[in-house]
Design a protein around this motif. Structure first.
Motif, PDB file in Angstrom:
ATOM      1  N   ALA A   1      44.951  91.107 -17.515  1.00 65.30           N
ATOM      2  CA  ALA A   1      44.255  92.324 -17.676  1.00 65.30           C
ATOM      3  C   ALA A   1      44.043  92.891 -19.192  1.00 65.30           C
ATOM      4  O   ALA A   1      44.796  92.610 -19.802  1.00 65.30           O
ATOM      5  CB  ALA A   1      44.604  93.545 -16.801  1.00 65.30           C
TER       6      ALA A   1
ATOM      7  N   ALA B   1      37.234  93.505 -12.351  1.00 62.64           N
ATOM      8  CA  ALA B   1      36.261  94.624 -12.595  1.00 62.64           C
ATOM      9  C   ALA B   1      36.345  95.316 -14.040  1.00 62.64           C
ATOM     10  O   ALA B   1      36.980  95.082 -14.700  1.00 62.64           O
ATOM     11  CB  ALA B   1      36.898  95.975 -11.758  1.00 62.64           C
TER      12      ALA B   1
ATOM     13  N   LEU C   1      44.439  94.488 -10.146  1.00 60.30           N
ATOM     14  CA  LEU C   1      43.601  94.580 -11.147  1.00 60.30           C
ATOM     15  C   LEU C   1      43.526  93.454 -12.287  1.00 60.30           C
ATOM     16  O   LEU C   1      43.452  93.392 -13.308  1.00 60.30           O
ATOM     17  CB  LEU C   1      44.028  95.623 -11.932  1.00 60.30           C
ATOM     18  CG  LEU C   1      43.756  97.118 -11.226  1.00 60.30           C
ATOM     19  CD1 LEU C   1      45.079  98.070 -11.637  1.00 60.30           C
ATOM     20  CD2 LEU C   1      42.455  97.602 -11.965  1.00 60.30           C
TER      21      LEU C   1
ATOM     22  N   ALA D   1      41.041  92.618 -14.796  1.00 65.73           N
ATOM     23  CA  ALA D   1      40.064  93.508 -15.204  1.00 65.73           C
ATOM     24  C   ALA D   1      40.175  94.015 -16.601  1.00 65.73           C
ATOM     25  O   ALA D   1      41.132  93.923 -17.204  1.00 65.73           O
ATOM     26  CB  ALA D   1      40.671  94.690 -14.122  1.00 65.73           C
TER      27      ALA D   1
ATOM     28  N   LEU E   1      40.285  94.965  -7.376  1.00 63.72           N
ATOM     29  CA  LEU E   1      39.826  95.448  -8.679  1.00 63.72           C
ATOM     30  C   LEU E   1      39.707  94.422  -9.505  1.00 63.72           C
ATOM     31  O   LEU E   1      39.614  94.199 -10.891  1.00 63.72           O
ATOM     32  CB  LEU E   1      40.085  96.599  -9.027  1.00 63.72           C
ATOM     33  CG  LEU E   1      39.990  98.045  -8.688  1.00 63.72           C
ATOM     34  CD1 LEU E   1      41.041  98.909  -8.959  1.00 63.72           C
ATOM     35  CD2 LEU E   1      38.792  98.650  -9.285  1.00 63.72           C
TER      36      LEU E   1
END
Length: 457
Positions: free
Chosen positions: A129, A89, A106, A109, A86
């Motif tokens: 993130a 994302a 992630l 993200a 991810l």
């Protein structure tokens, strides 16, 4: 809305959809608002796809490629995203409640405002993130990597046993300002340089955590476990550390107690830091310290309800002479902790008044502190006709005890006569003991200098 063609190909299976992606590399799959609840999409290539607002409730996306995908507002509640990619994302306001994100990547993200309550993020990579405003109540982030992540305003609340698990997590440089981490487990976590300004860390475990250079200004550390933690160089202006668990293994060096923009003042003890800051910043506290040092008088006795008038008379007699009465009532307690508290309070007082009541009160406390505090004056009072305990008589010859027990017939008599009969002699005795102590200290200092001179010669 999703393009029907793209949705049909996806529903044919992960293998066919991935093959279509390889053959049509320039096409961005549009699956926005698609109903994919419970779908089996394990390992599928959805990198860069538009899944905004899609319903993926309970879907299996284990090992799927969702790098750079747009999942804003998507419903991923209960979805399996273990080992999914991810990276980068967009998961703004996405629902990831109960989702399995173990080992997921992630990094970078955007999870702003996302619902990650009860989510499993064990060993997940969340470096850089954005988790600002996300909900992570009861989330499991054991050994997750959150280096440089933004967790400003994130909620990680709930009690210790059921709170978020961030043991060993990497939060180096992370923004946790105003975050709610109450009851979380951050044992062994890396919080070097993290911004925890205004955060709630009440009852949080930070055992063995590395907080070097962290911003702890206005942070609530009440009841926090800091055994073995490294706090070197932290900013602790306004930090609340009541009942924080600190031991000899806690590194507390160079704690900066002043705010940004003020001349830097540092100290090597978190609890002393709070006290020093109060002295520097609050004239009323300084005045209070002066009042305790020069005006406080400890009243020691057992004041049962029927003897409260005696206590009131004592207080009033002291106030009339501009003293600050501090009362320790032994009516309902007598143990080692009480004796130690008496010793501490006596050490802050100008002198002590011990009410012997019927002649049998407070001998244990007096015998504990009178011989050890020879620079503190004691005045003993008792009701007329009382039998003075033999142990009390043994104290009367000591140089720091006013010679005669002051006897009173009633509270009114006590109020009218205590000043001249007990307070004035105590004040004189206190001043005499202070001067004697200064002389002894000076003589000891001179003796030490002479010894040094002899040694050098």
């Amino acid at each position: 809305m999703a393009k029907l063609e793209h949705l049909k190909i996806l529903l044919c299976g992960s293998a066919q959809f991935s093959a279509w992606r390889r053959a049509n590399g320039g096409i961005r799959p549009d699956l926005s608002a698609a109903d994919l609840g419970g779908a089996n999409l394990g390992g599928v290539d959805l990198g860069g796809a538009n899944l905004g607002g899609a319903d993926l409730d309970g879907a299996d996306l284990g090992g799927a490629d969702l790098g750079g995908a747009d999942l804003e507002g998507a419903n991923l509640g209960g979805a399996n995203l273990s080992e999914a990619d991810l990276r980068g994302a967009n998961l703004n306001w996405a629902n990831l409640n109960w989702a399995n994100l173990n080992w997921a990547d992630l990094s970078g993200a955007d999870l702003n405002g996302a619902n990650l309550n009860w989510a499993h993020l064990n060993w997940a990579d969340l470096r850089e993130a954005n988790l600002g405003g996300a909900e992570l109540n009861r989330a499991n982030l054991r050994e997750a990597n959150l280096g440089g992540a933004n967790l400003s305003g994130v909620s990680l609340s709930r009690a210790f046993m059921s709170g978020a698990d961030l043991r060993g997590a990497d939060l180096g440089g992370a923004n946790l300002s105003e975050a709610d981490l109450g009851g979380a487990n951050l044992g062994g976590a890396n919080l070097k340089g993290a911004d925890l300004g205004g955060a709630n860390l009440e009852r949080t475990s930070l055992r063995g955590a590395d907080l070097r250079g962290a911003d702890l200004r206005r942070t609530r550390l009440t009841g926090c476990s800091l055994e073995g933690a490294v706090l070197e160089g932290c900013q602790v202006y306004g930090t609340a550390a009541w009942d924080a668990k600190i031991d000899e293994s806690t590194d507390q060096r160079n704690l900066v107690i002043t705010d940004v923009g003020q001349p830097a003042v540092s100290v090597d003890n978190l609890k002393i830091a709070r006290f020093l800051h109060l002295l520097i910043d609050n004239a009323e506290i300084r005045d209070a310290i002066d009042a305790i040092t020069f005006k406080a008088v400890l009243i020691l006795g057992r004041f049962s309800p029927e003897r409260k008038p005696v206590l009131d008379a004592l207080r009033e007699a002291l106030r009339e002479r501009d003293h600050l009465p501090v009362v320790f009532d032994l009516a309902t307690t007598q143990n080692q902790a009480a004796t130690e508290t008496v010793r501490i309070l006596a050490g802050l007082a100008r002198f002590v008044i011990a009410d012997l009541a019927d002649g049998r009160s407070v001998p244990a406390e007096l015998h504990s502190i009178v011989p050890d505090m020879d620079s503190l004056a004691f005045v003993l009072i008792a009701e007329e006709g009382s039998r003075v305990h033999g142990q009390i008589e043994g104290l009367m010859h000591r140089s720091n005890v006013v010679e005669a027990v002051f006897e009173y017939g009633s509270p009114e008599h006590l109020l009218a006569s205590l000043g001249e009969g007990g307070v004035v002699p105590a004040e004189a005795k206190s001043e005499q003991l202070r001067v004697n102590k200064q002389v002894r200290t000076r003589n000891e200092g001179n003796a030490s200098l002479l010894e040094c001179g002899c040694a050098e010669s």
